[in-house]
Design a protein around this motif. Structure first.
Motif, PDB file in Angstrom:
ATOM      1  N   SER A   1       0.806  -1.220   0.000  1.00  0.00           N
ATOM      2  CA  SER A   1       0.000   0.000   0.000  1.00  0.00           C
ATOM      3  C   SER A   1       0.841   1.272   0.000  1.00  0.00           C
ATOM      4  O   SER A   1       0.319   2.352  -0.271  1.00  0.00           O
ATOM      5  CB  SER A   1      -0.949   0.014   1.199  1.00  0.00           C
ATOM      6  OG  SER A   1      -0.218   0.038   2.412  1.00  0.00           O
ATOM      7  N   LEU A   2       2.136   1.163   0.281  1.00  0.00           N
ATOM      8  CA  LEU A   2       3.040   2.313   0.305  1.00  0.00           C
ATOM      9  C   LEU A   2       4.337   1.966  -0.406  1.00  0.00           C
ATOM     10  O   LEU A   2       4.788   0.821  -0.376  1.00  0.00           O
ATOM     11  CB  LEU A   2       3.371   2.714   1.745  1.00  0.00           C
ATOM     12  CG  LEU A   2       2.207   3.134   2.632  1.00  0.00           C
ATOM     13  CD1 LEU A   2       2.691   3.309   4.064  1.00  0.00           C
ATOM     14  CD2 LEU A   2       1.579   4.409   2.131  1.00  0.00           C
ATOM     15  N   VAL A   3       4.934   2.990  -0.996  1.00  0.00           N
ATOM     16  CA  VAL A   3       6.241   2.838  -1.641  1.00  0.00           C
ATOM     17  C   VAL A   3       7.131   3.963  -1.134  1.00  0.00           C
ATOM     18  O   VAL A   3       6.703   5.124  -1.068  1.00  0.00           O
ATOM     19  CB  VAL A   3       6.123   2.926  -3.179  1.00  0.00           C
ATOM     20  CG1 VAL A   3       7.494   2.881  -3.833  1.00  0.00           C
ATOM     21  CG2 VAL A   3       5.240   1.817  -3.712  1.00  0.00           C
ATOM     22  N   ALA A   4       8.357   3.634  -0.770  1.00  0.00           N
ATOM     23  CA  ALA A   4       9.342   4.632  -0.370  1.00  0.00           C
ATOM     24  C   ALA A   4      10.378   4.747  -1.481  1.00  0.00           C
ATOM     25  O   ALA A   4      10.776   3.730  -2.065  1.00  0.00           O
ATOM     26  CB  ALA A   4      10.012   4.238   0.937  1.00  0.00           C
ATOM     27  N   THR A   5      10.797   5.969  -1.772  1.00  0.00           N
ATOM     28  CA  THR A   5      11.800   6.166  -2.806  1.00  0.00           C
ATOM     29  C   THR A   5      13.024   6.857  -2.217  1.00  0.00           C
ATOM     30  O   THR A   5      12.929   7.613  -1.255  1.00  0.00           O
ATOM     31  CB  THR A   5      11.264   7.024  -3.973  1.00  0.00           C
ATOM     32  OG1 THR A   5      11.005   8.348  -3.513  1.00  0.00           O
ATOM     33  CG2 THR A   5      10.010   6.415  -4.569  1.00  0.00           C
ATOM     34  N   ALA A   6      14.165   6.582  -2.817  1.00  0.00           N
ATOM     35  CA  ALA A   6      15.436   7.195  -2.443  1.00  0.00           C
ATOM     36  C   ALA A   6      16.075   7.706  -3.722  1.00  0.00           C
ATOM     37  O   ALA A   6      15.845   7.152  -4.796  1.00  0.00           O
ATOM     38  CB  ALA A   6      16.345   6.164  -1.776  1.00  0.00           C
TER      39      ALA A   6
ATOM     40  N   ARG B   1      20.630   6.367  -0.389  1.00  0.00           N
ATOM     41  CA  ARG B   1      20.993   5.124  -1.079  1.00  0.00           C
ATOM     42  C   ARG B   1      20.083   3.948  -0.758  1.00  0.00           C
ATOM     43  O   ARG B   1      20.063   2.973  -1.498  1.00  0.00           O
ATOM     44  CB  ARG B   1      22.431   4.741  -0.703  1.00  0.00           C
ATOM     45  CG  ARG B   1      23.487   5.757  -0.986  1.00  0.00           C
ATOM     46  CD  ARG B   1      24.018   5.666  -2.379  1.00  0.00           C
ATOM     47  NE  ARG B   1      24.379   4.320  -2.722  1.00  0.00           N
ATOM     48  CZ  ARG B   1      25.548   3.932  -3.186  1.00  0.00           C
ATOM     49  NH1 ARG B   1      26.490   4.803  -3.348  1.00  0.00           N
ATOM     50  NH2 ARG B   1      25.775   2.686  -3.502  1.00  0.00           N
ATOM     51  N   ALA B   2      19.362   3.987   0.367  1.00  0.00           N
ATOM     52  CA  ALA B   2      18.596   2.809   0.784  1.00  0.00           C
ATOM     53  C   ALA B   2      17.382   3.220   1.601  1.00  0.00           C
ATOM     54  O   ALA B   2      17.414   4.224   2.312  1.00  0.00           O
ATOM     55  CB  ALA B   2      19.486   1.890   1.627  1.00  0.00           C
ATOM     56  N   VAL B   3      16.308   2.437   1.475  1.00  0.00           N
ATOM     57  CA  VAL B   3      15.114   2.618   2.293  1.00  0.00           C
ATOM     58  C   VAL B   3      14.584   1.252   2.690  1.00  0.00           C
ATOM     59  O   VAL B   3      14.783   0.262   1.984  1.00  0.00           O
ATOM     60  CB  VAL B   3      14.002   3.420   1.568  1.00  0.00           C
ATOM     61  CG1 VAL B   3      14.444   4.835   1.301  1.00  0.00           C
ATOM     62  CG2 VAL B   3      13.573   2.735   0.299  1.00  0.00           C
ATOM     63  N   SER B   4      13.906   1.201   3.839  1.00  0.00           N
ATOM     64  CA  SER B   4      13.335  -0.060   4.312  1.00  0.00           C
ATOM     65  C   SER B   4      12.203   0.231   5.291  1.00  0.00           C
ATOM     66  O   SER B   4      12.339   1.101   6.149  1.00  0.00           O
ATOM     67  CB  SER B   4      14.411  -0.899   5.007  1.00  0.00           C
ATOM     68  OG  SER B   4      13.876  -2.105   5.506  1.00  0.00           O
ATOM     69  N   PHE B   5      11.089  -0.500   5.143  1.00  0.00           N
ATOM     70  CA  PHE B   5       9.988  -0.417   6.106  1.00  0.00           C
ATOM     71  C   PHE B   5      10.196  -1.443   7.209  1.00  0.00           C
ATOM     72  O   PHE B   5      10.737  -2.529   6.948  1.00  0.00           O
ATOM     73  CB  PHE B   5       8.651  -0.743   5.428  1.00  0.00           C
ATOM     74  CG  PHE B   5       8.140   0.338   4.530  1.00  0.00           C
ATOM     75  CD1 PHE B   5       7.412   1.400   5.039  1.00  0.00           C
ATOM     76  CD2 PHE B   5       8.379   0.294   3.169  1.00  0.00           C
ATOM     77  CE1 PHE B   5       6.927   2.387   4.210  1.00  0.00           C
ATOM     78  CE2 PHE B   5       7.899   1.274   2.331  1.00  0.00           C
ATOM     79  CZ  PHE B   5       7.168   2.332   2.850  1.00  0.00           C
TER      80      PHE B   5
END
Length: 88
Positions: A5-10, A37-41
């Motif tokens: 349901s969500l997207v994170a961008t870097a 450089r990185a993303v994480s839920f």
């Protein structure tokens, strides 16, 4: 996040951006001073972590966009991952 349901961008713009499943921007976190450089839920999707070439890892609350904390690292942060049990 884990349910899609969500997207994170870097990116090179030094920003962590969060987008919902319809493509609407939820928030933009601008505290990094170099490329992200990185993303994480985390497991329940309540937190998102970002790692940057500014040698910092930041954890942000998804619901509010408020930064929970940051951690200084000795080098560029190229990966961030929450533990499976959700602890930090």
């Amino acid at each position: 996040n884990h349910d899609g349901s969500l997207v994170a961008t870097a990116g090179d713009d030094k920003k962590l951006r969060l987008v919902d499943g319809r493509g609407s921007w939820l928030f933009c976190q601008t505290e990094h001073t170099k490329r992200v450089r990185a993303v994480s839920f985390n497991h329940d999707g309540s937190l998102v972590a970002s790692g940057s070439e500014d040698k910092k890892m930041r954890v942000v609350e998804v619901a509010s966009g408020a930064e929970r904390f940051e951690v200084e690292h000795g080098n560029k942060v190229c990966a961030v991952v929450f533990s499976r049990d959700g602890s930090l």
